[in-house]
Motif scaffolding. Structure first.
Motif, PDB file in Angstrom:
ATOM      1  N   ASP A  22     -44.084  48.095 -12.145  1.00 41.04           N
ATOM      2  CA  ASP A  22     -44.945  46.815 -11.986  1.00 41.04           C
ATOM      3  C   ASP A  22     -46.130  46.851 -10.938  1.00 41.04           C
ATOM      4  O   ASP A  22     -47.043  46.781 -11.082  1.00 41.04           O
TER       5      ASP A  22
ATOM      6  N   SER B 151     -50.990  52.975 -15.739  1.00 36.85           N
ATOM      7  CA  SER B 151     -50.056  52.392 -16.736  1.00 36.85           C
ATOM      8  C   SER B 151     -50.109  53.051 -18.100  1.00 36.85           C
ATOM      9  O   SER B 151     -49.253  52.681 -18.954  1.00 36.85           O
TER      10      SER B 151
ATOM     11  N   HIS C 115     -39.364  46.852 -11.458  1.00 37.75           N
ATOM     12  CA  HIS C 115     -40.183  46.120 -10.420  1.00 37.75           C
ATOM     13  C   HIS C 115     -40.994  47.168  -9.653  1.00 37.75           C
ATOM     14  O   HIS C 115     -42.291  46.883  -9.590  1.00 37.75           O
TER      15      HIS C 115
ATOM     16  N   GLU D  37     -50.213  47.775 -10.962  1.00 40.52           N
ATOM     17  CA  GLU D  37     -51.041  46.969 -10.568  1.00 40.52           C
ATOM     18  C   GLU D  37     -51.927  47.519  -9.255  1.00 40.52           C
ATOM     19  O   GLU D  37     -53.242  47.274  -9.251  1.00 40.52           O
TER      20      GLU D  37
END
Ligand code: FAD
Ligand code: PYC
Length: 417
Positions: free
Chosen positions: A319, A329, A316, A323
């Motif tokens: 992620d 990433s 989580h 973002e």
């Protein structure tokens, strides 16, 4: 002339010996140490250092069940800041920040304190209102904190994605410029070296397994895996395990222990100039001097003593990080780990006396005690040395959970727990 049989002689000698033995009392054994600190993390070592340095107590020992700095001190993400809401908290955390500012010089050991600024992002109206309230409260307490628009936040932290259509849009942020990071293990080593030079014994691989009390209830020593050690004063500073140790003295603590995780990426060239926290999505990030991106997550939802947490928590977090910083990433994860934090109902620490004479406790820093290390050690040293609280830690009593005078810092504690 009287004649004595051998039996009479022996009986008289035995009676004389018993009478003498009745009168003679073995002297009370001297305490081996004037005080013992349980836990060789940053807080325990800092406590011992200041007890020796500021209060002249040299006959003291730090007992550590593993190796110094191997607990949360060596496992945290090193974020330092003092932007807490209430006066009591601002006082203790800012006391720590002021000590951080001169710590490398004081210890003659580079703890690599770097005041690069801590930016806390707001992602919804509730965040905005809450952080602005913190900015105003901090300023009233003389603690620096300022509000940034999304554009100003991006100027301060260029990798940040402030596009309005992302899942967690950035509505602004609270910046404490004096906040930053330090090298966590250097903090443990710096305090250990300083304490050792002043005569403190630091005993590793020595787990405290019992607290011994006299007939008046006061502490008289500890049982350890290396044998018993006598002392009239014990300071417990064993984050995550406080309840277990305090139970040895019959004291029940208002604490729960949770795993908290962090991870680092592979090292890259300098790309990240500050510390950024996103409390709503439970992600925080900075870059270490080795080049790794240091990323932390929220606590697990279940109490545990295992030094690892659920994979879904880090997933989580990653992620959210990807973002907010799409360019990260493609980075690879180098390693992850967990620690055990002990959390109080009001997310503020407990520092002070206990109902057991001679027993003192410093705990409940939850997810946020690294930043407090110098301040916590400094005021706890006073408390143990003088037997009464330093004015700064006076509000952080165990008793507040009975009287209801709580210091609720759930919002400033920042990390989800
Ligand atoms: P520790 O370093 O855990 O020391 C306690 C010591 O007690 C341990 O070494 C342990 O082995 C020892 N011990 C336990 N039981 C016994 C026994 N029976 N006998 C003898 N010794 C015993 N805080 C921040 O301010 N900023 C952050 O960015 C931050 N990030 C974090 C990230 C993670 C992943 C974690 C886990 C924590 C984080 N924290 C952070 C919290 C912070 O790490 C802790 O609050 C702080 O380090 C506690 O320091 P300490 O010296 O009390 O504990
Ligand atoms: O207290 O600032 C903090 C913190 C950040 C990450 C974990 N704790």
């Amino acid at each position: 002339m009287r004649h004595f049989s051998l039996r009479t002689l022996l009986t008289e000698a035995a009676n004389a010996h018993q009478g003498w033995a009745r009168q003679w009392r073995a002297p009370e054994p001297k305490p081996a140490y004037d005080a013992i600190i349980v836990g060789g993390g940053g807080h325990g070592l800092a406590t011992a250092y200041y007890m020796a340095q500021e209060h002249g107590m040299r006959n003291i020992a730090v007992l550590e069940k593993g190796w110094i700095g191997g607990g949360n001190t060596g496992r945290n993400t090193t974020i330092i800041r003092s932007n807490y809401l209430y006066d009591e908290s601002a006082a203790i955390y800012d006391h720590a920040v002021k000590l951080w500012e001169g710590l490398s010089q004081a210890l003659n050991y580079n703890v690599m304190y770097s005041a690069r600024g801590v930016l806390m992002l707001a992602h919804n109206q509730h965040d905005v209102q809450s952080f602005k309230r913190h900015v105003y409260a901090n300023r009233l307490n003389g603690v620096d904190n300022e509000w940034l628009t999304p554009e100003q936040a991006k100027a301060f932290c260029p990798p940040l994605n402030i596009s309005p259509d992302i899942r967690y849009p950035v509505l602004g942020g609270a910046l404490q410029r004096r906040g930053g990071v330090a090298r966590h293990d250097a903090v443990a080593w710096g305090y250990a070296r300083g304490a050792d030079a002043l005569g403190v014994d630091i005993i590793q691989n020595c787990e405290v397994t019992g607290i011994v009390r006299g007939s008046d209830g006061a502490v008289t020593g500890v049982e350890t895996t290396k044998g018993p050690i006598r002392t009239p004063r014990i300071g417990v500073v064993a984050a995550g395990h406080t309840s277990v140790i305090m139970a040895m003295a019959g004291v029940r603590m208002p604490l729960e222990s949770f795993p908290l995780q962090a991870l680092v990426s592979e090292p890259v060239k300098p790309v990240f100039p500050c510390v950024l926290m996103s409390n709503a999505v439970h992600a925080y990030i900075s870059q270490s001097d080795k080049g790794e991106l240091v990323i932390g997550a929220g606590t697990d939802q279940y109490v545990s003593y295992s030094q690892q947490g659920g994979l879904h928590i880090t997933t989580h977090t990653l992620d959210a990080i990807c973002e907010l910083f799409p360019q990260f990433s493609r980075l690879r994860l180098l390693r992850n780990w967990g620690g055990i934090v002990d959390v109080t109902p009001d997310r503020s620490p407990i520092i002070g006396r206990t109902p057991v004479p001679g027993l003192f406790v410093n705990c409940g820093w939850g997810t946020g005690g690294f930043k407090a290390t110098p301040g916590s050690g400094h005021v706890f040293a006073w408390t143990v040395a003088k037997g009464e609280p330093h004015p700064i830690n006076a509000p952080f009593t165990l008793d507040r959970f009975r009287t209801g005078r709580l210091i609720d810092e759930a919002a400033a504690a920042a990390v989800a727990h």
